[in-house]
Scaffold this motif. Structure first.
Motif, PDB file in Angstrom:
ATOM      1  N   LEU A  42       1.010  -1.209   0.068  1.00 16.18           N
ATOM      2  CA  LEU A  42      -0.020  -0.098   0.020  1.00 16.18           C
ATOM      3  C   LEU A  42       0.809   1.250   0.075  1.00 16.18           C
ATOM      4  N   ARG A  43       1.697   1.414   0.981  1.00 18.66           N
ATOM      5  CA  ARG A  43       2.825   2.273   0.838  1.00 18.66           C
ATOM      6  C   ARG A  43       3.514   2.755  -0.489  1.00 18.66           C
ATOM      7  N   ALA A  44       3.848   1.614  -1.026  1.00 17.34           N
ATOM      8  CA  ALA A  44       4.782   1.623  -2.200  1.00 17.34           C
ATOM      9  C   ALA A  44       3.957   2.039  -3.396  1.00 17.34           C
ATOM     10  N   LYS A  45       2.624   1.395  -3.505  1.00 16.59           N
ATOM     11  CA  LYS A  45       1.651   1.937  -4.523  1.00 16.59           C
ATOM     12  C   LYS A  45       1.499   3.526  -4.363  1.00 16.59           C
ATOM     13  N   LEU A  46       0.982   4.022  -3.107  1.00 22.50           N
ATOM     14  CA  LEU A  46       0.637   5.199  -2.975  1.00 22.50           C
ATOM     15  C   LEU A  46       1.893   6.202  -3.297  1.00 22.50           C
ATOM     16  N   SER A  47       3.149   5.855  -3.323  1.00 22.03           N
ATOM     17  CA  SER A  47       4.120   6.812  -3.433  1.00 22.03           C
ATOM     18  C   SER A  47       4.699   6.410  -4.965  1.00 22.03           C
ATOM     19  N   ALA A  48       4.382   5.495  -5.480  1.00 20.90           N
ATOM     20  CA  ALA A  48       4.850   5.145  -6.690  1.00 20.90           C
ATOM     21  C   ALA A  48       5.069   6.196  -7.947  1.00 20.90           C
ATOM     22  N   ASP A  49       3.815   7.009  -7.968  1.00 24.05           N
ATOM     23  CA  ASP A  49       4.124   8.076  -8.977  1.00 24.05           C
ATOM     24  C   ASP A  49       4.593   9.241  -8.688  1.00 24.05           C
ATOM     25  N   GLY A  50       4.851   9.532  -7.386  1.00 26.44           N
ATOM     26  CA  GLY A  50       5.311  10.634  -6.781  1.00 26.44           C
ATOM     27  C   GLY A  50       4.138  11.796  -6.560  1.00 26.44           C
ATOM     28  N   GLN A  51       2.856  11.207  -6.834  1.00 25.23           N
ATOM     29  CA  GLN A  51       1.687  12.216  -6.478  1.00 25.23           C
ATOM     30  C   GLN A  51       1.483  12.536  -4.885  1.00 25.23           C
ATOM     31  N   PHE A  52       1.952  11.254  -4.095  1.00 24.56           N
ATOM     32  CA  PHE A  52       1.939  11.410  -2.645  1.00 24.56           C
ATOM     33  C   PHE A  52       3.085  10.963  -2.105  1.00 24.56           C
ATOM     34  N   GLN A  53       3.379  11.709  -0.881  1.00 23.27           N
ATOM     35  CA  GLN A  53       4.636  11.368  -0.318  1.00 23.27           C
ATOM     36  C   GLN A  53       4.242  10.369   1.070  1.00 23.27           C
ATOM     37  N   VAL A  54       4.858   9.179   1.030  1.00 24.67           N
ATOM     38  CA  VAL A  54       4.469   8.632   2.307  1.00 24.67           C
ATOM     39  C   VAL A  54       5.565   8.702   3.218  1.00 24.67           C
ATOM     40  N   ILE A  55       5.107   8.945   4.576  1.00 23.78           N
ATOM     41  CA  ILE A  55       5.868   9.195   5.668  1.00 23.78           C
ATOM     42  C   ILE A  55       5.336   8.188   6.692  1.00 23.78           C
ATOM     43  N   PRO A  56       6.471   7.814   7.622  1.00 20.49           N
ATOM     44  CA  PRO A  56       6.036   6.688   8.778  1.00 20.49           C
ATOM     45  C   PRO A  56       5.544   7.348  10.115  1.00 20.49           C
ATOM     46  N   ILE A  57       4.743   6.570  10.690  1.00 22.98           N
ATOM     47  CA  ILE A  57       4.143   6.757  11.928  1.00 22.98           C
ATOM     48  C   ILE A  57       5.126   6.112  13.093  1.00 22.98           C
ATOM     49  N   GLU A  58       5.377   6.898  14.023  1.00 26.59           N
ATOM     50  CA  GLU A  58       6.655   6.221  14.792  1.00 26.59           C
ATOM     51  C   GLU A  58       5.463   5.938  16.118  1.00 26.59           C
ATOM     52  N   CYS A  59       6.054   4.929  16.940  1.00 26.42           N
ATOM     53  CA  CYS A  59       5.299   4.581  18.222  1.00 26.42           C
ATOM     54  C   CYS A  59       6.377   3.817  18.947  1.00 26.42           C
ATOM     55  N   ALA A  60       6.232   3.758  20.295  1.00 27.63           N
ATOM     56  CA  ALA A  60       7.086   2.962  21.017  1.00 27.63           C
ATOM     57  C   ALA A  60       7.034   1.535  21.102  1.00 27.63           C
ATOM     58  N   GLU A  61       5.931   1.250  20.767  1.00 32.02           N
ATOM     59  CA  GLU A  61       5.832  -0.379  20.714  1.00 32.02           C
ATOM     60  C   GLU A  61       4.859  -0.668  19.496  1.00 32.02           C
ATOM     61  N   PRO A  62       5.791  -0.740  18.290  1.00 28.86           N
ATOM     62  CA  PRO A  62       5.140  -1.345  17.190  1.00 28.86           C
ATOM     63  C   PRO A  62       4.209  -2.731  17.321  1.00 28.86           C
ATOM     64  N   PRO A  63       3.336  -3.075  16.585  1.00 31.95           N
ATOM     65  CA  PRO A  63       2.967  -2.348  15.589  1.00 31.95           C
ATOM     66  C   PRO A  63       2.190  -0.994  15.815  1.00 31.95           C
ATOM     67  N   CYS A  64       2.216   0.007  15.060  1.00 29.87           N
ATOM     68  CA  CYS A  64       1.603   1.219  14.984  1.00 29.87           C
ATOM     69  C   CYS A  64       0.144   1.229  14.584  1.00 29.87           C
ATOM     70  N   THR A  65      -0.871   0.595  15.476  1.00 30.68           N
ATOM     71  CA  THR A  65      -2.264   0.775  14.840  1.00 30.68           C
ATOM     72  C   THR A  65      -3.012   1.146  16.005  1.00 30.68           C
ATOM     73  N   PRO A  66      -4.339   1.600  15.689  1.00 29.07           N
ATOM     74  CA  PRO A  66      -5.290   2.028  16.593  1.00 29.07           C
ATOM     75  C   PRO A  66      -5.453   0.966  17.899  1.00 29.07           C
ATOM     76  N   ILE A  67      -5.565  -0.225  17.450  1.00 26.63           N
ATOM     77  CA  ILE A  67      -5.877  -1.283  18.549  1.00 26.63           C
ATOM     78  C   ILE A  67      -4.772  -1.500  19.439  1.00 26.63           C
TER      79      ILE A  67
END
Length: 147
Positions: A42-67
């Motif tokens: 998903l990250r690769a596809k969204l950034s592939a054509d340069g239309q969007f820049q994908v940046i990371p979410i950082e969290c203390a205890e991955p995985p970085c998810t709402p749950i």
């Protein structure tokens, strides 16, 4: 002199995975790898054509998810990332053949949910997850373009 605007930024969170299929075989490692690959694709596809820049979410205890993080801590981490948008969700294995993916897109500047969709896909293979990631990335891109 014409200035070129930077592409909008989007953070793509890790995805949660729940298996309630009741299958006897323990597939936890395979599922963890597939759901991680789903987010990577998903990250690769969204950034592939340069239309969007994908940046990371950082969290203390991955995985970085709402749950995993609790919803408010997840939103706070998403804001700290500096992204304009955040994509997040989870995949639920219902049976041997059927999986549902819930995907949401939040505009972090307005705190408005721009996109919420449940996608159903058949199969528990790398290819099934790849096809689902491609479909989801196209739908998310379309939602961000409409903003």
């Amino acid at each position: 002199m014409r200035l070129i605007a930077a592409p909008p930024t989007v953070a793509v969170a890790d995805f949660d995975y729940i298996d309630t299929s009741g299958e006897v075989k323990n597939q936890k490692a395979e599922h963890e790898a597939r759901v991680a690959k789903f987010a990577e694709l998903l990250r690769a596809k969204l950034s592939a054509d340069g239309q969007f820049q994908v940046i990371p979410i950082e969290c203390a205890e991955p995985p970085c998810t709402p749950i995993n993080m609790q919803p408010q801590k997840f939103i706070d981490a998403s804001h700290r990332s500096g992204a304009r948008f955040v994509v997040y969700g989870g995949i639920h294995k219902m049976s041997t053949l059927i999986q549902n993916g819930d995907v949401e897109l939040l505009d972090l500047e307005t705190d408005k949910l721009l996109f919420k969709r449940t996608v159903t896909f058949r199969g528990d293979t790398d290819e099934a997850f790849r096809r689902a990631a491609v479909f989801v990335s196209d739908a998310v891109k379309e939602a961000m373009e409409k903003r």
